[in-house]
Design a protein around this motif. Structure first.
Motif, PDB file in Angstrom:
ATOM      1  N   MET A  38      -8.940  76.403  74.299  1.00  0.00           N
ATOM      2  CA  MET A  38      -9.022  75.367  73.268  1.00  0.00           C
ATOM      3  C   MET A  38      -7.713  74.609  73.098  1.00  0.00           C
ATOM      4  O   MET A  38      -7.703  73.501  72.536  1.00  0.00           O
ATOM      5  CB  MET A  38      -9.422  75.984  71.928  1.00  0.00           C
ATOM      6  N   THR A  39      -6.622  75.184  73.575  1.00  0.00           N
ATOM      7  CA  THR A  39      -5.307  74.587  73.299  1.00  0.00           C
ATOM      8  C   THR A  39      -4.487  74.275  74.546  1.00  0.00           C
ATOM      9  O   THR A  39      -3.425  73.674  74.431  1.00  0.00           O
ATOM     10  CB  THR A  39      -4.483  75.530  72.403  1.00  0.00           C
ATOM     11  N   ASN A  40      -4.946  74.680  75.719  1.00  0.00           N
ATOM     12  CA  ASN A  40      -4.152  74.496  76.938  1.00  0.00           C
ATOM     13  C   ASN A  40      -4.269  73.045  77.416  1.00  0.00           C
ATOM     14  O   ASN A  40      -5.026  72.733  78.340  1.00  0.00           O
ATOM     15  CB  ASN A  40      -4.623  75.453  78.029  1.00  0.00           C
ATOM     16  N   TYR A  59       5.897  62.448  64.543  1.00  0.00           N
ATOM     17  CA  TYR A  59       6.640  62.913  63.365  1.00  0.00           C
ATOM     18  C   TYR A  59       5.749  63.074  62.138  1.00  0.00           C
ATOM     19  O   TYR A  59       6.227  62.998  60.999  1.00  0.00           O
ATOM     20  CB  TYR A  59       7.809  61.964  63.048  1.00  0.00           C
ATOM     21  N   ASP A  60       4.454  63.311  62.354  1.00  0.00           N
ATOM     22  CA  ASP A  60       3.547  63.646  61.255  1.00  0.00           C
ATOM     23  C   ASP A  60       3.401  65.160  61.221  1.00  0.00           C
ATOM     24  O   ASP A  60       2.382  65.721  61.638  1.00  0.00           O
ATOM     25  CB  ASP A  60       2.191  62.960  61.458  1.00  0.00           C
ATOM     26  N   TRP A  61       4.435  65.826  60.733  1.00  0.00           N
ATOM     27  CA  TRP A  61       4.437  67.278  60.704  1.00  0.00           C
ATOM     28  C   TRP A  61       3.387  67.825  59.740  1.00  0.00           C
ATOM     29  O   TRP A  61       2.880  68.923  59.940  1.00  0.00           O
ATOM     30  CB  TRP A  61       5.818  67.792  60.304  1.00  0.00           C
ATOM     31  N   GLY A  69      -4.888  71.363  71.413  1.00  0.00           N
ATOM     32  CA  GLY A  69      -3.457  71.486  71.689  1.00  0.00           C
ATOM     33  C   GLY A  69      -2.778  70.147  71.840  1.00  0.00           C
ATOM     34  O   GLY A  69      -1.696  69.914  71.287  1.00  0.00           O
ATOM     35  N   SER A  70      -3.401  69.240  72.595  1.00  0.00           N
ATOM     36  CA  SER A  70      -2.817  67.909  72.780  1.00  0.00           C
ATOM     37  C   SER A  70      -2.871  67.092  71.502  1.00  0.00           C
ATOM     38  O   SER A  70      -1.985  66.270  71.248  1.00  0.00           O
ATOM     39  CB  SER A  70      -3.544  67.176  73.914  1.00  0.00           C
ATOM     40  N   LEU A  71      -3.916  67.309  70.671  1.00  0.00           N
ATOM     41  CA  LEU A  71      -3.997  66.596  69.396  1.00  0.00           C
ATOM     42  C   LEU A  71      -2.864  67.016  68.460  1.00  0.00           C
ATOM     43  O   LEU A  71      -2.214  66.168  67.830  1.00  0.00           O
ATOM     44  CB  LEU A  71      -5.349  66.861  68.735  1.00  0.00           C
ATOM     45  N   ILE A  72      -2.606  68.319  68.385  1.00  0.00           N
ATOM     46  CA  ILE A  72      -1.500  68.804  67.555  1.00  0.00           C
ATOM     47  C   ILE A  72      -0.176  68.256  68.069  1.00  0.00           C
ATOM     48  O   ILE A  72       0.683  67.821  67.283  1.00  0.00           O
ATOM     49  CB  ILE A  72      -1.487  70.343  67.530  1.00  0.00           C
ATOM     50  N   ILE A 111      -3.696  70.849  61.088  1.00  0.00           N
ATOM     51  CA  ILE A 111      -4.586  71.073  62.224  1.00  0.00           C
ATOM     52  C   ILE A 111      -4.286  72.421  62.876  1.00  0.00           C
ATOM     53  O   ILE A 111      -5.200  73.171  63.240  1.00  0.00           O
ATOM     54  CB  ILE A 111      -4.451  69.934  63.248  1.00  0.00           C
ATOM     55  N   ALA A 112      -3.000  72.741  63.020  1.00  0.00           N
ATOM     56  CA  ALA A 112      -2.621  74.032  63.592  1.00  0.00           C
ATOM     57  C   ALA A 112      -3.095  75.179  62.713  1.00  0.00           C
ATOM     58  O   ALA A 112      -3.545  76.222  63.217  1.00  0.00           O
ATOM     59  CB  ALA A 112      -1.108  74.094  63.776  1.00  0.00           C
ATOM     60  N   LEU A 113      -3.030  75.005  61.405  1.00  0.00           N
ATOM     61  CA  LEU A 113      -3.462  76.052  60.475  1.00  0.00           C
ATOM     62  C   LEU A 113      -4.976  76.235  60.540  1.00  0.00           C
ATOM     63  O   LEU A 113      -5.475  77.370  60.512  1.00  0.00           O
ATOM     64  CB  LEU A 113      -3.030  75.687  59.055  1.00  0.00           C
TER      65      LEU A 113
END
Length: 265
Positions: free
Chosen positions: A200-202, A227-229, A217-220, A235-237
């Motif tokens: 899902m993230t590679n 710089y939209d931390w 992964g690419s979206l995050i 999304i990561a959460l």
């Protein structure tokens, strides 16, 4: 020489410090950015924005599709391979198993570059088959992670259980479905977890084989690159929550299928 005896609590201090620095602290920072805005004020806008943005939801669905198909293909290839290798009487079956592991010793970028050249020769313009190329790349990368746990589990099975099933009148198909397959479920579940979640993230596979599509992964990465931390952290959460839920469900499923280690005769 004087011997020193350490209590369990003392021996656990280095591990606790490691968890605090490399797990708890980064997770706390992630949660902070996910639930705050640019001014540091608490907000749920990042959470609601994820579920109301068609781009993020579409990327999540696409990531699930890539992970599901990759896992299914790896399982279809890995289980027969691991089954044959584990139960065969070949003297050099360990060498054959090594052949599946050897690509992992080569640099990841070099392997994908070689695969890209092969796909280019077969397809011509790779831009026409982004999903297919993604599945091929993911399968090529994660197949050993599916083979190894299944092989280890099957190789440790008690052959006498299969023989007992055959003595009780079960044919080869019934013995496999009612004995071998249930007892090999821990390896299957472990392999699925090791393939589904990274798939899902590679995003490296997508960038090298077909850079026209996105997964989680690419979206995050795109959010943090802009710089939209705060949006990237949310999304990561959410992805972390999905992964935890998946591990919880597959873990319970593995225990139920195996009957906590027993075969269904």
């Amino acid at each position: 020489m004087r011997s020193f005896q350490f209590s369990r609590k003392t021996l656990g201090i280095p591990y606790a410090v490691f968890l605090l620095i490399f797990v708890a602290a980064p997770l706390a920072i992630l949660i902070f950015y996910a639930f705050t805005n640019g001014q540091g004020e608490p907000t749920l806008a990042n959470l609601t924005g994820f579920f109301t943005n068609a781009n993020t939801l579409g990327t999540l669905c696409y990531s699930f599709a890539v992970a599901f198909v990759t896992t299914a293909v790896c399982l279809l290839i890995a289980y027969p391979t691991a089954y044959i290798l584990a139960l065969s009487r070949m003297k050099r079956k360990s060498v054959l198993l090594l052949l599946f592991i050897m690509p992992m010793w080569i640099n990841f970028s070099l392997r994908l570059t070689a695969l890209k050249e092969i796909l280019t020769l077969l397809e011509g313009n790779m831009a026409y088959y982004p999903f297919f190329n993604t599945i091929v790349g993911m399968t090529y990368d994660f197949l050993p992670f599916m083979i190894l746990p299944i092989y280890t589990t099957i190789s440790k099975l008690d052959v006498s259980l299969v023989e007992a099933a055959r003595d009780l009148g079960a044919d080869g198909r019934s013995a496999f479905l009612r004995v071998t397959l249930p007892l090999s479920m821990p390896g299957i579940v472990s392999g699925i977890s090791m393939v589904f979640l990274p798939s899902m993230t590679n995003y490296v596979v997508l960038e090298m084989l077909c850079n026209s599509t996105y997964i989680m992964g690419s979206l995050i990465g795109s959010y943090f690159a802009a710089y939209d931390w705060h949006g990237g952290s949310m999304i990561a959460l959410i992805l972390l929550a999905v992964i935890c839920l998946f591990v919880l469900v597959t873990g319970d499923g593995g225990e139920k299928e195996t009957g906590r280690g027993g075969a269904v005769l």
